[in-house]
Design a protein around this motif. Sequence first.
Motif, PDB file in Angstrom:
ATOM      1  N   GLY A  92      35.768 -34.220  21.217  1.00  0.00           N
ATOM      2  CA  GLY A  92      35.483 -32.931  20.257  1.00  0.00           C
ATOM      3  C   GLY A  92      36.653 -32.944  19.204  1.00  0.00           C
ATOM      4  N   VAL A  93      37.549 -33.896  19.388  1.00  0.00           N
ATOM      5  CA  VAL A  93      38.704 -33.845  18.469  1.00  0.00           C
ATOM      6  C   VAL A  93      38.429 -33.889  17.147  1.00  0.00           C
ATOM      7  N   ALA A  94      38.889 -32.933  16.131  1.00  0.00           N
ATOM      8  CA  ALA A  94      38.548 -32.804  14.770  1.00  0.00           C
ATOM      9  C   ALA A  94      39.446 -33.957  13.894  1.00  0.00           C
ATOM     10  N   LEU A  95      38.722 -34.682  13.011  1.00  0.00           N
ATOM     11  CA  LEU A  95      39.273 -35.592  12.252  1.00  0.00           C
ATOM     12  C   LEU A  95      39.025 -35.333  10.770  1.00  0.00           C
ATOM     13  N   VAL A  96      39.902 -35.725  10.041  1.00  0.00           N
ATOM     14  CA  VAL A  96      39.885 -35.442   8.412  1.00  0.00           C
ATOM     15  C   VAL A  96      39.918 -37.074   8.047  1.00  0.00           C
ATOM     16  N   ILE A  97      39.178 -37.626   7.335  1.00  0.00           N
ATOM     17  CA  ILE A  97      39.181 -39.034   6.939  1.00  0.00           C
ATOM     18  C   ILE A  97      39.301 -39.234   5.450  1.00  0.00           C
ATOM     19  N   ALA A  98      40.314 -39.536   4.641  1.00  0.00           N
ATOM     20  CA  ALA A  98      40.360 -39.876   3.262  1.00  0.00           C
ATOM     21  C   ALA A  98      40.603 -41.089   2.881  1.00  0.00           C
ATOM     22  N   GLY A  99      39.896 -41.539   1.752  1.00  0.00           N
ATOM     23  CA  GLY A  99      39.976 -42.760   1.387  1.00  0.00           C
ATOM     24  C   GLY A  99      39.552 -43.004  -0.346  1.00  0.00           C
ATOM     25  N   ILE A 100      39.425 -44.264  -0.638  1.00  0.00           N
ATOM     26  CA  ILE A 100      38.924 -44.375  -1.898  1.00  0.00           C
ATOM     27  C   ILE A 100      37.968 -45.878  -1.807  1.00  0.00           C
ATOM     28  N   THR A 101      36.637 -45.310  -2.458  1.00  0.00           N
ATOM     29  CA  THR A 101      35.614 -46.523  -2.154  1.00  0.00           C
ATOM     30  C   THR A 101      35.124 -46.976  -3.669  1.00  0.00           C
ATOM     31  N   ASP A 102      34.568 -47.969  -3.641  1.00  0.00           N
ATOM     32  CA  ASP A 102      33.541 -48.349  -4.737  1.00  0.00           C
ATOM     33  C   ASP A 102      32.035 -48.307  -4.444  1.00  0.00           C
ATOM     34  N   SER A 103      31.732 -47.951  -3.121  1.00  0.00           N
ATOM     35  CA  SER A 103      30.674 -47.522  -2.623  1.00  0.00           C
ATOM     36  C   SER A 103      30.325 -46.518  -1.597  1.00  0.00           C
ATOM     37  N   LYS A 104      30.261 -45.253  -2.026  1.00  0.00           N
ATOM     38  CA  LYS A 104      30.135 -44.334  -1.046  1.00  0.00           C
ATOM     39  C   LYS A 104      29.108 -44.431   0.132  1.00  0.00           C
ATOM     40  N   ASN A 105      28.088 -45.008  -0.209  1.00  0.00           N
ATOM     41  CA  ASN A 105      26.889 -45.242   0.726  1.00  0.00           C
ATOM     42  C   ASN A 105      27.378 -46.381   1.596  1.00  0.00           C
ATOM     43  N   ARG A 106      27.955 -47.606   1.348  1.00  0.00           N
ATOM     44  CA  ARG A 106      28.450 -48.447   2.091  1.00  0.00           C
ATOM     45  C   ARG A 106      29.489 -47.807   2.979  1.00  0.00           C
ATOM     46  N   THR A 107      30.313 -47.171   2.491  1.00  0.00           N
ATOM     47  CA  THR A 107      31.928 -46.676   3.321  1.00  0.00           C
ATOM     48  C   THR A 107      31.157 -45.588   4.393  1.00  0.00           C
ATOM     49  N   ASP A 169      42.306 -49.760  10.426  1.00  0.00           N
ATOM     50  CA  ASP A 169      41.819 -51.122   9.832  1.00  0.00           C
ATOM     51  C   ASP A 169      40.897 -51.086   8.769  1.00  0.00           C
ATOM     52  N   HIS A 170      40.185 -50.140   8.513  1.00  0.00           N
ATOM     53  CA  HIS A 170      39.131 -50.059   7.421  1.00  0.00           C
ATOM     54  C   HIS A 170      39.726 -50.154   5.984  1.00  0.00           C
ATOM     55  N   ALA A 171      39.112 -51.033   5.235  1.00  0.00           N
ATOM     56  CA  ALA A 171      39.910 -51.234   3.811  1.00  0.00           C
ATOM     57  C   ALA A 171      39.896 -49.937   2.883  1.00  0.00           C
ATOM     58  N   ASP A 172      38.929 -49.107   3.029  1.00  0.00           N
ATOM     59  CA  ASP A 172      38.766 -48.180   2.258  1.00  0.00           C
ATOM     60  C   ASP A 172      39.350 -46.710   2.512  1.00  0.00           C
ATOM     61  N   ILE A 173      39.922 -46.868   3.902  1.00  0.00           N
ATOM     62  CA  ILE A 173      40.639 -45.606   4.358  1.00  0.00           C
ATOM     63  C   ILE A 173      42.068 -45.338   4.123  1.00  0.00           C
ATOM     64  N   GLN A 174      42.342 -44.459   3.585  1.00  0.00           N
ATOM     65  CA  GLN A 174      43.663 -44.066   3.181  1.00  0.00           C
ATOM     66  C   GLN A 174      44.654 -43.334   4.386  1.00  0.00           C
ATOM     67  N   SER A 175      43.947 -42.448   4.745  1.00  0.00           N
ATOM     68  CA  SER A 175      44.758 -41.337   5.843  1.00  0.00           C
ATOM     69  C   SER A 175      43.755 -41.002   6.722  1.00  0.00           C
ATOM     70  N   ILE A 176      44.165 -40.663   7.923  1.00  0.00           N
ATOM     71  CA  ILE A 176      43.360 -40.128   8.791  1.00  0.00           C
ATOM     72  C   ILE A 176      44.132 -38.942   9.636  1.00  0.00           C
ATOM     73  N   SER A 177      43.613 -37.824   9.709  1.00  0.00           N
ATOM     74  CA  SER A 177      44.494 -36.634  10.298  1.00  0.00           C
ATOM     75  C   SER A 177      43.352 -36.177  11.444  1.00  0.00           C
ATOM     76  N   HIS A 178      44.328 -35.676  12.455  1.00  0.00           N
ATOM     77  CA  HIS A 178      43.412 -35.313  13.856  1.00  0.00           C
ATOM     78  C   HIS A 178      44.097 -33.906  14.212  1.00  0.00           C
ATOM     79  N   ASN A 179      43.533 -33.373  15.156  1.00  0.00           N
ATOM     80  CA  ASN A 179      44.082 -32.230  15.840  1.00  0.00           C
ATOM     81  C   ASN A 179      44.253 -32.699  17.375  1.00  0.00           C
ATOM     82  N   ALA A 180      44.399 -33.693  17.787  1.00  0.00           N
ATOM     83  CA  ALA A 180      44.562 -34.309  19.097  1.00  0.00           C
ATOM     84  C   ALA A 180      45.889 -33.919  19.380  1.00  0.00           C
TER      85      ALA A 180
END
Length: 181
Positions: A92-107, A169-180
């Motif tokens: 149940g750890v909360a995550l906020v994952i931010a990124g930039i993509t050229d295809s929202k559906n794929r990502t 390691d995902h190419a479109d992900i810039q940052s990951i924040s969590h509350n663990a």
Amino acid sequence: MSGHNKFSQIKHQKESEDAKRSKLFGILGKMISVQARLAKGDVNHPALRASIEKARKANMPKDNIERAIARGKGGEAGELEEVLYEAYGPGGVALVIAGITDSKNRTSNEIKNILSAHSGSLGGPGSTTWAFTKTKDSEGSPIWQANSTMPVADSDKENFGKLLNELEDHADIQSISHNAG
């Protein structure tokens, strides 16, 4: 005794560093392109200037920066979008994952697959951001700070670590924040 000489070790270390640098330059290039598009190519725009400065600090080559700006001005980067995913990880750890993509559906599908492979799930808008405060780092990039932390069960720690590694390691992900905690 293959793999035991000094040059082999240097080669493997260089390959690893080059892969990390390549991922970083890709992320920075996307960020510059998005900001260039929003600033209509004006390099004096504060957000674009901050992105360029961040790339320079990371030793990104000047021609890569100029190509990213040109992509943003020329409309090629018109497809690039900033994305924000809210998710739950193991335990149940909360995550906020931010990124930039050229295809929202794929990502989005790739992120869902990564999460489900590690006992996580994608949440809806507002499902986890309430547990974070959005601030900015020294370069003006947004970061999500957890308001409080939650302990991760020993049985979930290994899976959570693997989840974070795969997301990073995902190419479109810039940052990951969590509350663990």
